[in-house]
Design a protein around this motif. Structure first.
Motif, PDB file in Angstrom:
ATOM      1  N   ALA A  30       0.828  -1.199   0.000  1.00  0.00           N
ATOM      2  CA  ALA A  30       0.000   0.000   0.000  1.00  0.00           C
ATOM      3  C   ALA A  30       0.863   1.250   0.000  1.00  0.00           C
ATOM      4  O   ALA A  30       0.612   2.200  -0.727  1.00  0.00           O
ATOM      5  N   ALA A  31       1.919   1.261   0.828  1.00  0.00           N
ATOM      6  CA  ALA A  31       2.793   2.430   0.896  1.00  0.00           C
ATOM      7  C   ALA A  31       3.452   2.689  -0.455  1.00  0.00           C
ATOM      8  O   ALA A  31       3.520   3.818  -0.917  1.00  0.00           O
ATOM      9  N   ALA A  32       3.910   1.614  -1.068  1.00  0.00           N
ATOM     10  CA  ALA A  32       4.569   1.777  -2.370  1.00  0.00           C
ATOM     11  C   ALA A  32       3.593   2.300  -3.402  1.00  0.00           C
ATOM     12  O   ALA A  32       3.915   3.169  -4.202  1.00  0.00           O
ATOM     13  N   PHE A  33       2.394   1.813  -3.375  1.00  0.00           N
ATOM     14  CA  PHE A  33       1.408   2.228  -4.377  1.00  0.00           C
ATOM     15  C   PHE A  33       1.073   3.711  -4.259  1.00  0.00           C
ATOM     16  O   PHE A  33       1.099   4.445  -5.225  1.00  0.00           O
ATOM     17  N   VAL A  70       7.453  -0.531  -9.057  1.00  0.00           N
ATOM     18  CA  VAL A  70       7.469   0.834  -8.527  1.00  0.00           C
ATOM     19  C   VAL A  70       8.904   1.352  -8.423  1.00  0.00           C
ATOM     20  O   VAL A  70       9.184   2.523  -8.708  1.00  0.00           O
ATOM     21  N   SER A  71       9.828   0.470  -8.049  1.00  0.00           N
ATOM     22  CA  SER A  71      11.229   0.884  -7.911  1.00  0.00           C
ATOM     23  C   SER A  71      11.848   1.215  -9.267  1.00  0.00           C
ATOM     24  O   SER A  71      12.836   1.947  -9.351  1.00  0.00           O
ATOM     25  N   GLN A  72      11.278   0.675 -10.342  1.00  0.00           N
ATOM     26  CA  GLN A  72      11.711   1.069 -11.690  1.00  0.00           C
ATOM     27  C   GLN A  72      11.067   2.398 -12.093  1.00  0.00           C
ATOM     28  O   GLN A  72      11.704   3.266 -12.688  1.00  0.00           O
ATOM     29  N   TYR A  73       9.795   2.537 -11.753  1.00  0.00           N
ATOM     30  CA  TYR A  73       9.030   3.707 -12.180  1.00  0.00           C
ATOM     31  C   TYR A  73       9.528   4.994 -11.518  1.00  0.00           C
ATOM     32  O   TYR A  73       9.728   6.019 -12.185  1.00  0.00           O
ATOM     33  N   ASN A  74       9.741   4.948 -10.209  1.00  0.00           N
ATOM     34  CA  ASN A  74      10.041   6.181  -9.479  1.00  0.00           C
ATOM     35  C   ASN A  74      11.321   6.882  -9.939  1.00  0.00           C
ATOM     36  O   ASN A  74      11.310   8.085 -10.181  1.00  0.00           O
TER      37      ASN A  74
END
Length: 275
Positions: free
Chosen positions: A5-8, A244-248
């Protein structure tokens, strides 16, 4: 579940910021298409002085007197002679004698801006001064231009950086006279243009972000539909956080590139508009 949830939500906020920045990039980009630049053409009414028994005039001395006038009236920097503008001035003077007209626009409808571009001079602003008559010196010819408000404004225009001149003797409507032509210009190359490679990189990053966003949204739907107590749920969360770690970082990089590109666009636009 907490990690997922936090990552999203962290990713969702960044995506919103990226979307705003990308819209700004797209809007700005549309405003700097080189073919749509509003180019200025300054062409005061041609000056017919008349007179008889004038002395021979030299183009180089016209340029010298023009630069003296610029220095004496505000310490303006000297205009640099440009070979293309010299050719334009010579062609204009010859054309007026051959076709017996004395106007900025030729009988065929060719205006100064079109003529300048036809000689390969891509400009932001250009100007043309015309004079006809007989003169005792190059200084007299330039003084006559300086005594005419529109021609004076061209000579003292601080946006011009280059000049081309021609002075041609011939017969105009039965009289032997000199026609003098000054072609002024600020070349487009004087304005630093935004990096095309930077724009391409931003667009490539945007495509990658859009693809990642689609995959992330799909993965989130799978997580929402999966029992948190199942082993698959933990696996999906790990996959989601990896995406998410790729996107950010890519998102942060893209926002930085957009800021840089928009600054370059702004610098270019300020140069083009003379602000």
């Amino acid at each position: 579940m907490i990690a997922a949830a936090a990552a999203f939500y962290y990713n969702d906020a960044l995506r919103h910021a990226a979307g705003t920045a990308l819209k700004s990039f797209q809007k700005t980009n549309l405003g700097v298409l080189l073919d749509e630049i509003k180019r200025d053409i300054l062409a005061p009414t041609p000056l017919n002085i008349g007179g008889k028994d004038g002395k021979d005039l030299a183009a180089q001395k016209i340029i010298e007197q023009t630069n003296i006038a610029r220095y004496d009236n505000g310490f303006l920097p000297a205009l640099k002679e440009n070979a293309k503008l010299d050719a334009v001035a010579q062609a204009k003077a010859n054309d007026m004698f051959v076709k017996q007209y004395f106007e900025h626009v030729s009988p065929e409808g060719v205006n100064p801006g079109t003529l300048v571009k036809s000689y390969g001079y891509n400009y932001v602003v250009t100007g043309e001064n015309l004079i006809l008559g007989n003169f005792s010196s190059e200084k007299e010819a330039v003084d006559d231009w300086m005594n005419s408000p529109g021609h004076r404004a061209n000579i003292l225009n601080n946006r011009f950086s280059e000049i081309g001149v021609a002075v041609v003797k011939g017969t105009y409507k039965g009289d032997t006279v000199w026609i003098g032509v000054q072609e002024f210009g600020l070349p487009l190359s004087a304005c630093p243009q935004p990096e095309t490679g930077l724009k391409s990189q931003i667009e490539g990053n945007k495509q990658s972000l859009d693809t990642l966003e689609t995959v992330i949204d799909s993965k989130r739907e799978q997580i929402d539909a999966t029992n948190p107590r199942s082993s698959q749920y933990s696996e999906l969360v790990d996959q989601y956080n990896a995406l998410v770690s790729q996107y950010n970082p890519l998102n942060d990089e893209t926002k930085s590139l957009i800021t840089r590109y928009n600054a370059e666009v702004n610098t270019f636009n300020l140069c083009v508009t003379g602000r």
